[in-house]
Motif scaffolding. Structure first.
Motif, PDB file in Angstrom:
ATOM      1  N   VAL A  44     -23.664   3.770 -46.242  1.00  0.00           N
ATOM      2  CA  VAL A  44     -25.476   4.221 -46.323  1.00  0.00           C
ATOM      3  C   VAL A  44     -25.790   5.357 -47.173  1.00  0.00           C
ATOM      4  O   VAL A  44     -26.686   5.817 -48.626  1.00  0.00           O
ATOM      5  N   VAL A  89     -24.270  -2.325 -46.483  1.00  0.00           N
ATOM      6  CA  VAL A  89     -25.755  -1.838 -46.501  1.00  0.00           C
ATOM      7  C   VAL A  89     -26.833  -1.796 -48.437  1.00  0.00           C
ATOM      8  O   VAL A  89     -26.024  -1.223 -48.775  1.00  0.00           O
ATOM      9  N   SER A  90     -27.373  -1.679 -47.663  1.00  0.00           N
ATOM     10  CA  SER A  90     -29.004  -0.860 -48.832  1.00  0.00           C
ATOM     11  C   SER A  90     -29.329   0.199 -47.717  1.00  0.00           C
ATOM     12  O   SER A  90     -30.710  -0.171 -46.391  1.00  0.00           O
ATOM     13  N   ALA A  91     -29.711   1.259 -48.425  1.00  0.00           N
ATOM     14  CA  ALA A  91     -30.445   2.330 -47.637  1.00  0.00           C
ATOM     15  C   ALA A  91     -31.022   3.331 -49.060  1.00  0.00           C
ATOM     16  O   ALA A  91     -31.327   3.102 -49.963  1.00  0.00           O
ATOM     17  N   SER A 135     -40.166  -0.160 -43.487  1.00  0.00           N
ATOM     18  CA  SER A 135     -38.914  -1.574 -43.150  1.00  0.00           C
ATOM     19  C   SER A 135     -39.805  -2.758 -42.551  1.00  0.00           C
ATOM     20  O   SER A 135     -41.203  -2.441 -42.183  1.00  0.00           O
ATOM     21  N   PHE A 195     -31.641   1.484 -43.233  1.00  0.00           N
ATOM     22  CA  PHE A 195     -31.141   0.700 -44.213  1.00  0.00           C
ATOM     23  C   PHE A 195     -30.630  -0.881 -43.139  1.00  0.00           C
ATOM     24  O   PHE A 195     -31.204  -1.195 -42.284  1.00  0.00           O
ATOM     25  N   SER A 247     -30.238   3.074 -53.527  1.00  0.00           N
ATOM     26  CA  SER A 247     -30.611   1.824 -52.584  1.00  0.00           C
ATOM     27  C   SER A 247     -29.998   0.674 -53.277  1.00  0.00           C
ATOM     28  O   SER A 247     -29.724  -0.855 -52.317  1.00  0.00           O
ATOM     29  N   SER A 270     -30.941  -4.312 -40.040  1.00  0.00           N
ATOM     30  CA  SER A 270     -32.030  -3.411 -40.308  1.00  0.00           C
ATOM     31  C   SER A 270     -31.694  -2.425 -39.131  1.00  0.00           C
ATOM     32  O   SER A 270     -31.727  -2.380 -37.808  1.00  0.00           O
ATOM     33  N   THR A 314     -33.074   7.179 -47.457  1.00  0.00           N
ATOM     34  CA  THR A 314     -33.447   8.425 -46.652  1.00  0.00           C
ATOM     35  C   THR A 314     -34.255   9.592 -47.272  1.00  0.00           C
ATOM     36  O   THR A 314     -34.602   9.389 -48.296  1.00  0.00           O
ATOM     37  N   SER A 325     -25.301   4.525 -51.318  1.00  0.00           N
ATOM     38  CA  SER A 325     -26.337   3.325 -51.623  1.00  0.00           C
ATOM     39  C   SER A 325     -28.167   4.061 -51.774  1.00  0.00           C
ATOM     40  O   SER A 325     -28.719   3.868 -52.480  1.00  0.00           O
ATOM     41  N   ALA A 326     -27.978   5.168 -50.445  1.00  0.00           N
ATOM     42  CA  ALA A 326     -29.254   5.842 -51.054  1.00  0.00           C
ATOM     43  C   ALA A 326     -29.017   6.148 -52.391  1.00  0.00           C
ATOM     44  O   ALA A 326     -30.323   7.008 -52.116  1.00  0.00           O
TER      45      ALA A 326
END
Lengths: 382, 382, 382, 382
Positions: free
Chosen positions: D366, D204-206, C254, D243, D374, D254, D208, D369-370
């Motif tokens: 989250v 959010v943009s994530a 990040s 995220f 993303s 963040s 994992t 998005s993942a």
């Protein structure tokens, strides 16, 4: 338990909690609380979880259902209560400093030794020994991780009486408290330093000072006030005490106890430098022990912040996972846990009344040195 | 400049850089370097940027194109060089400690006073005064931000001779260095404490110790060795010095200088507690000054980490934007900047030789106290 | 050298100092400085130690006594100058970011590759690689001390434009600066993260924001202003950029670059977590590298503060003893030292223009992702 | 109370202690503990201080002497128990995350709203809100001390499953735990960030990742194991989740939740940067709140370490003097204190089940998005 102010509340939480976290050989019961005022004592007993309330501490000693006497009163009553309790065959845990004078402490230690022969245990409540980080420091020194001890740098810094209008509470009166910062917080760093290093202070050179010489009389709440009225009274104890000394192993040590270090709230700090490594601790960050391993290559050595929250650290396994810190009162829980275990095992708990006497003798040497032009003064019995 | 070891290199970088960052009333030129060995001095002069090399410091004084004599030699030669230079009308900047004895320092200070009357300026190089964070601390104390000073806690901790096989270099020999940790690094914390507080140490009680009494003789490199051969020699200076004392304003102070604090590399630390606030500094994080403002509401007060890199902080405006820290040698650049400005302005630069003498008298009081059972010993002239 | 503002001053100090501390195979001479204004450039040259001043950078390239071109101008002129210099056979060191667009950077990298075949060296000035603690971090990762890299957490936090009345300087204009926080400081953490880990960011998901959309026009000082008059202008770059991404080794990363983190002055921070250990660095304490060795017993493990001031640490041996920290501009001194050595050795210095192009491609991927609903965007060439 | 593992022990200590420190309008009694195994539950009840033990949680709901149901089980059973309890008119406190899916959480929130109309209270146990430093952070943001919020930087870093041989416990199985680091610790930082700022994450943009894809099956201790035998099983949850997102007030945020940050034990960290100031917190030093006041003159500003141990700080007045820190379990004591007070007052305790649902929706965004490259994903209901 006798007394229900600051220390009484802390001890009560310890007695209340110890059984839920540790597997004890004996199960403590919170039988009775003693205080002077019937009403206030009854309220405190209710609040703190004691089954009964007494207005005379002697009644606690008379009770057959009380085996342990926990003394949380100011220092001027320690000797009388402790000796009576020990003679009655009770186990005794006593707040620090053990007494207000060496003579009282000697009598208490003698009573403790006599009682031990009859199976009664005694302990002085230097609770900071039971902070996991402090006990871990002791463990590492005992394992030889630090090598020869060259320096101890111990400070106990507070700032609660910086304001000259702060009243003349009992802790600022020699007849109640024995001494000021010296006995109240200086006693802790003396014990902590000797505990961690396993060495003794052999002699000291000292300075003491009272910065604010007169203060408003306290407004009269029982147990706290200096007098009954308005006006001002004389501060009869030290505001700060500094001393340097020699350790039995050849090292040098410096100590400072003060209630005038603005911004420091309860900074019991100690750094120990040995030939193989160093340790540093500050109670304001009580879950951290800083360790420098001097046997590592210099390129990668440095003080490391060990969170003293691992299950293999002293006392910690009973509590939470790593990184979930403990608080102030846990030190008391660990204290009563060790005391109960010693009672069950028939062994001598530490710190003993002799350890308390030992600290009292250092305090006395500090006072003698300060009164004698800071001359280096041997600690009695060293 | 005389001498080209550690201090000579640091001073050279200062002379080389000062003009590029500060607007100076006079432009310094790096004329000549003096040392004992012709070859080594010539190499050093080439490396460090000095136009000429001399093998006798007296030749520097003879040169008409030299107006400033910068003394970077061990303390045993300071007096002779400085007095000769001052008598010849040169401006003199001299490394600390000013001398190895009070008598030498007195002679130097007298020479400096006499020379000042003729327009020659002199300064003792307590460079840590010119670390921005330290100068900022002085500024805030002078502005009254701390109120009455109650405590100074000063330490200078290093660990470079912990290994008993570290050789007997000149800094471990009394005839060269005057004293050990005391004069080398203890002098710095004495000066820093008096500078920041604006007060004086009026008396001290001290302990000193030499932990490692014999060491291998150094292998003979010029200027560093103790002798010419193999074998061991006696360490004739202190490894550590601890002292406590009283300040002219009524506060208490503690000092510790040691080369045996494992893990501490150059920890010149000072904390000052006043009635209105506190300051803390550690040279190992030299761009930070910690400040506690006790006049704030207690609920939001605490030690704050002020990065001493703002353009309004002392010396910083000449360098980089906030957060872009300075390093060790910048303190010397600031020193020569102030010295040049004082020469141009015809004012007396600080710290003066009298300030250097002052520190020497504290060092002497420490040694006398240590030799006299730690008895409280008044600092001469206080 | 071209340009004499912030970066020009820093580079000048590097060129001035490098020879006095490092043993170089070639001795640099500070020949000429170029700028637009004759008077200002002449003054700057005098101040910063350059022998000549030119008002057209092309004159530098024409000079036979100039072998190295050091580009310290805003990003919009990098490509033209660097390509011309490389084609003329000069060695080139260029400030970051390498260019304002990927296309420019590609042209520059191609020119650098072509020039390298003819012996001309080129380097992009990601100076933070030369902070000893950062270079030490790289060393330890390369040695395998961290194991597999799982996490990188990189931030570059400043606060110098929080005030909405701060003017519209060139760094806030897209045509001059290419982007805002992203290219100025985000570029540094991208390079630092890839340098320390030895891995590449393969793709990113991003958010950018401009908090203050209009600002007062700057008052017109050459090279800084956005326009010539009063009134307000539009901020055309990002104030902050956040992105997360994947590393070539399988880890997650990040990044955050912002000029709106109140209280953070120049906090270039990076933490790397590997299977065997972790590292943490913050430029605001630039002489410290924090290292957690996960192979130690958990009971004694913790982040340790390694002072990156040991002689065995990268670059440090040339400077001062342990604990005597370096400052911001030392990173530039180390940079030119490595550049000179590479020129002398005929090797390719790092970071190369290809490395600069690489960072430019990450910046472009961030911008594309931010413009495309934060969609995960592959970095070109990864 | 249902469940007696980690959370059950923490809640028990809270119920046991709350009355001794706070003046409560209702006095809690520890009536009964429910678990699956009769023997183990009876032992736990004895140890933790519960009067009775039940092997079916429905029996707790049937009991007339039970008014509060405290749910300390894994997430897969929360919905069933909580809804049943609420429908039976019990007050419910439920561990986080509220449920394993949004659908469950919606049902629970609906049940809570319905029950509230009938006087039954409900609360989700985001205990970190009750750490004094966190509650103090909320207070200061609410008072406007930070101005407009520009950045939130939240991390929850642990390292307990770095070893690939750590077994496949229930927290690593999607059917039991819902998700991995995301739901377990990510949920905490989502709630903490929204609580402190008083804002909402709008999208959010994530990314994992599961670093260790297979692990040894746990050895079968009830409630913890993944299966009954030897061999390996598949990890079905994330090891780490990163995220970035936007706040309702226009700021950027963040988040990072991981169990692979070697050396970080329980580092719930959050930094908030506003136009007027900043705050920073790390649970590993849970008694400290760092505050930067940007309205101060820049020359004296900096992050200050406020010990959140003043009597005027949230919850602290009930405990010890300044500088005597609290520990992890105090957050639970404060939680039940607030819950009891809300029950007595007939007000809605916070965080409500709607707050729990809210966090669940962020978790779901989250995950979406993942799973969708993303892409920026709006949080439902924002």
């Amino acid at each position: 338990m006798i007394g229900y102010a600051f220390m009484g509340r802390a001890h009560s939480q310890a007695w209340r909690s110890v059984d839920a976290f540790f597997d004890l050989p004996l199960e403590p019961a919170m039988v009775a609380l003693a205080g002077r005022s019937a009403e206030a004592t009854a309220q405190a007993a209710e609040k703190l979880g004691w089954a009964h309330a007494e207005t005379d501490w002697k009644r606690l000693i008379d009770r057959d259902d009380v085996q342990i006497i926990d003394i949380c009163t100011p220092g001027d009553s320690h000797a009388e209560i402790a000796i009576a309790a020990l003679e009655a065959g009770k186990h005794v845990i006593c707040e620090k400093p053990l007494a207000n004078t060496v003579a009282e402490a000697e009598a208490m230690a003698a009573a403790a030794r006599a009682a031990a022969a009859r199976g009664a245990r005694s302990m002085v409540a230097f609770n900071y020994r039971r902070v996991p980080a402090v006990a871990l420091a002791r463990r590492w020194v005992a394992e030889g991780r630090l090598g020869e001890i060259r320096h101890v740098r111990a400070q106990y810094l507070q700032d609660w009486i910086v304001d000259p209008e702060f009243p003349l509470v009992w802790r600022l009166q020699k007849d109640k408290a024995g001494s000021g910062a010296l006995g109240d917080i200086g006693a802790h760093i003396i014990d902590t330093a000797e505990y961690i290093t396993g060495e003794r202070l052999t002699g000291v050179s000292a300075l003491t000072e009272t910065f604010v010489k007169e203060r408003p009389l306290a407004s009269g709440s029982a147990g706290l006030s200096a007098g009954g009225g308005a006006g001002r009274g004389t501060v009869t104890v030290d505001d700060a005490a500094l001393f340097i000394g020699r350790l039995s192993g050849g090292g040098l040590a410096s100590f400072e106890a003060t209630r005038f270090a603005t911004g420091r709230k309860n900074a019991l700090r100690i750094e120990v430098n040995g030939s193989l490594g160093s340790l540093a601790f500050d109670f304001e960050a009580m879950n951290e022990l800083w360790f420098h391993d001097h046997t590592l290559d210099g390129a990668e050595a440095g003080f490391r912040r060990v969170l003293a929250t691992e299950s293999s650290h002293p006392y910690v396994g009973a509590w939470w996972p790593p990184g979930h810190g403990l608080g102030y009162e846990h030190s008391f829980t660990h204290e009563v846990k060790d005391f109960i275990e010693a009672i069950a095992a028939g062994t001598a708990p530490e710190p003993s009344f002799d350890d308390g006497l030992r600290v009292q003798r250092v305090l006395a040497a500090v006072e003698r040195s300060a009164a004698d032009g800071s001359r280096f003064t041997t600690v009695e019995g060293s």
